[in-house]
Scaffold this active site. Structure first.
Site, PDB file in Angstrom:
ATOM      1  N   SER A  84       0.842  -1.200   0.000  1.00 53.85           N
ATOM      2  CA  SER A  84       0.000   0.000   0.000  1.00 53.85           C
ATOM      3  C   SER A  84       0.877   1.250   0.000  1.00 53.85           C
ATOM      4  CB  SER A  84      -0.954  -0.035   1.202  1.00 53.85           C
ATOM      5  OG  SER A  84      -1.906   0.998   1.113  1.00 53.85           O
ATOM      6  N   ASP A 139      -5.569  -3.405  -2.845  1.00 52.28           N
ATOM      7  CA  ASP A 139      -4.587  -3.093  -1.810  1.00 52.28           C
ATOM      8  C   ASP A 139      -3.887  -4.358  -1.318  1.00 52.28           C
ATOM      9  OD1 ASP A 139      -3.104  -2.085   0.263  1.00 52.28           O
ATOM     10  OD2 ASP A 139      -4.720  -0.857   1.074  1.00 52.28           O
TER      11      ASP A 139
END
Length: 621
Positions: free
Chosen positions: A48, A167
């Site tokens: 991320s 993500d």
């Protein structure tokens, strides 16, 4: 990682996903670049937002510039009514644009084999590790996929090499390469570099996809700050916290001087390195100078690649400096925080202290701004939806069968509209509305009547008829002056005044103005000629037995308004015997009375009765 495995040449860094808390990673990166740059030669992992920091460390991006970019994104998010949830705020779009600017042209070559990014495949939610990149666009796509949070950043996941990913923190928020991996997390827990939270005695925690998070009050605040950015002051403290935590870890591993040694204010005057050291730590522009200055302060210090067991403590170190953590409250970390890292926060604070921000600090202004933002939120949603549809149409080319379906649907709708139009007659119905007073009497205005009289537009047939009527009136006046027409004349079966008034054009206009029309219909015939059909009321039954009764009707029928008289169309063949009263047709402001078969012209009208009557005796406008 344990202290036994703390060999610098084997250490790999791993940055966890943390959203807007990546400013903590910026402080950690600043400490590593300044005191232990040799750690950047190995692999760096990230998930991320941590992948952005890892990419910046490998490509040599200026940490100060990267911090300014983070603060810029935070400022744009906080300027919206609903923060990053506002439809006009495109988080990934801003990050992509900034990465395209700050990354060098050969960034993908530098990151291949060294940058490890954690992704989550959208189809089966399995974790995927990427460490090879073909171009800068390929590298940026991998970072965007690792940062995409479903619903928070959008609905459609981005693609990396044709496959949709989300993500990386969903499947592995703290990627581990081997046992020598140094974990970095902005949450207090069991990570190697993390906030200690000395004021909390909580022993409970949770493991979020590889990231250890303790149940502390500050961690609750950090969890909210991940997705909802905080103020500039809070971000500044987070960055300083990351710098101090990283420096404490490097000190424990023997890769940097002790924190207490860095804060010593009095150094032996015989040691020239002391003055050089203080100057270098105030400038902090060259990491090599800092590393070179730290060595003379040690009595016998091994190189950065040596084992931790061969490290000897400095001359001013105590017995517990290298064995226990020193709380940040006991040292002044900000005194040796790099000045180049202070500049982005100082600029951001200066921007917030403008006159406009001062006005926005008032509670009433903030409430008004929030109310306006909420009121226009539906329009922003509609605008964002239109933009998304436009982008989708630009990216996706619809197949031909869809275009044919839409074209057929449009043709069907237009055809139905045309069919509905043909069912209705194109006409206008005018109903006269007379103004009355409180007693119900009609209000007359001579001025308005004159103006309305002037505004009447006559057709060619009406003009000819008007000339004929005026010629007849002129003849009657001449006969009256000559004495040939008198009220007692036996040939005159009509009252001279009534005949004059009924047959005159002025009387027709006065009659139409003083009597309200029950119905007036304007239409066009097959020759596209405008015609008028009107219905008026009559108060008496008028039989057609004799011409005298018909003449009497001319005298008194104009004053009554109690009985409806049906008026047939010109082409209707209605027998006169079936009608109890003569039909009154008003065309172009004239009244024409149909006579019965027994009626005879008295010869006083001034019109030759032997002349053939035209088929259409009515006057049209």
């Amino acid at each position: 990682m344990t202290m036994i495995n703390s060999r610098p040449e084997l250490m790999n860094l791993s940055f966890s996903g943390c959203g807007f808390l990546c400013v903590y990673h910026a402080g950690v990166a600043a400490a590593i670049k300044e005191y232990a740059p040799e750690l950047l030669q190995n692999k760096i992992l990230g998930a991320s937002a941590g992948s952005i920091v890892a990419c910046g460390l490998i490509t040599g991006v200026c940490i100060s510039h990267a911090t300014s970019t983070i603060l810029k994104v935070v400022s744009q998010a906080r300027s919206r009514t609903f923060g990053p949830l506002h439809p006009e705020f495109n988080l990934l779009g801003i990050v992509r644009d900034e990465l395209e600017v700050i990354l060098p042209p050969n960034a993908y070559e530098m990151c291949t084999g060294r940058l490890v990014i954690s992704l989550t495949r959208w189809s089966d939610h399995e974790n995927v590790i990427i460490d090879e990149y073909r171009s800068n666009a390929d590298l940026i796509d991998a970072i965007m996929c690792s940062c995409f949070i479903p619903l928070y950043c959008g609905i459609t996941p981005p693609k990396f090499r044709g496959v949709q990913y989300i993500d990386g923190g969903v499947s592995d928020n703290q990627p581990i390469y081997d046992e020598h991996t140094v974990t970095v997390s902005p949450f207090s827990g069991e990570s190697d570099i993390c906030p200690p939270d000395w004021d909390s005695g909580s022993m409970l925690g949770v493991d979020f996809n590889g990231t250890s998070i303790r149940f502390t009050t500050r961690n609750m605040f950090r969890l909210m700050a991940c997705l909802w950015p905080r103020s500039t002051d809070d971000l500044s403290r987070m960055c300083l916290q990351g710098f101090g935590d990283a420096l404490r870890f490097l000190t424990k591993c023997g890769l940097a001087p002790c924190i207490r040694c860095l804060t010593i204010q009095t150094i032996d005057a015989n040691e020239p390195a002391g003055r050089v050291s203080s100057e270098c730590f105030s400038e902090n522009d060259d990491a090599k100078k800092v590393t070179h200055v730290a060595v003379p302060r040690m009595k016998k210090r091994a190189s950065a690649n040596a084992l931790n067991s061969f490290r000897t403590r400095g001359e001013s170190e105590c017995e517990t400096c290298g064995d226990s953590d020193i709380p940040l409250e006991e040292v002044n970390i900000q005194s040796f925080f790099p000045s180049i890292m202070k500049k982005p926060f100082e600029d951001a604070v200066a921007a917030e202290r403008s006159v406009f921000q001062y006005m926005m600090s008032f509670r009433l202004v903030r409430y008004a701004t929030t109310a306006m933002g909420i009121s226009k939120f539906p329009f922003d949603m509609a605008l964002a939806f239109v933009k998304k549809v436009h982008q989708y149409l630009d990216m996706v080319s619809p197949p031909r069968w869809i275009m044919l379906k839409f074209r057929g649907l449009a043709d069907f709708i237009l055809g139905e509209v045309e069919k509905q139009k043909s069912r209705y007659t194109n006409f206008s119905c005018l109903v006269a509305v007379a103004e009355t007073d409180s007693f119900g009497s009609v209000l007359a205005s001579s001025t308005m009547e004159k103006e309305e009289h002037k505004e009447i537009e006559l057709s060619e047939d009406a003009k000819k008829e008007m000339i004929l009527l005026r010629e007849r009136d002129r003849r009657r006046k001449l006969l009256k002056k000559a004495g040939k027409i008198t009220p007692n004349n036996s040939e005159n079966q009509f009252d001279e005044t009534s005949v004059y008034d009924v047959d005159s054009f002025e009387h027709v206009i006065d009659f139409t103005k003083s009597h309200e029309a029950l119905y007036e219909f304007h239409y066009r015939d097959e020759n596209q000629v405008m015609k008028t059909f009107g219905l008026f009321t009559d108060s008496q039954q008028r039989p057609y037995s004799s011409a005298s009764q018909h003449q009497h009707h001319h005298t008194k029928s104009l004053g009554g308004t109690s009985r409806l008289v049906h008026v047939p169309e010109e082409d209707e063949d209605a027998p006169l015997s079936a009608v109890s009263a003569p039909a009154v047709i008003f065309h172009g402001g004239q009244e024409i009375v149909e006579l019965g078969e027994s009626d005879k012209d008295s010869g006083l009208s001034g019109i030759d009765t032997k002349r053939k009557v035209p088929d259409e005796p009515t006057t049209r406008f």
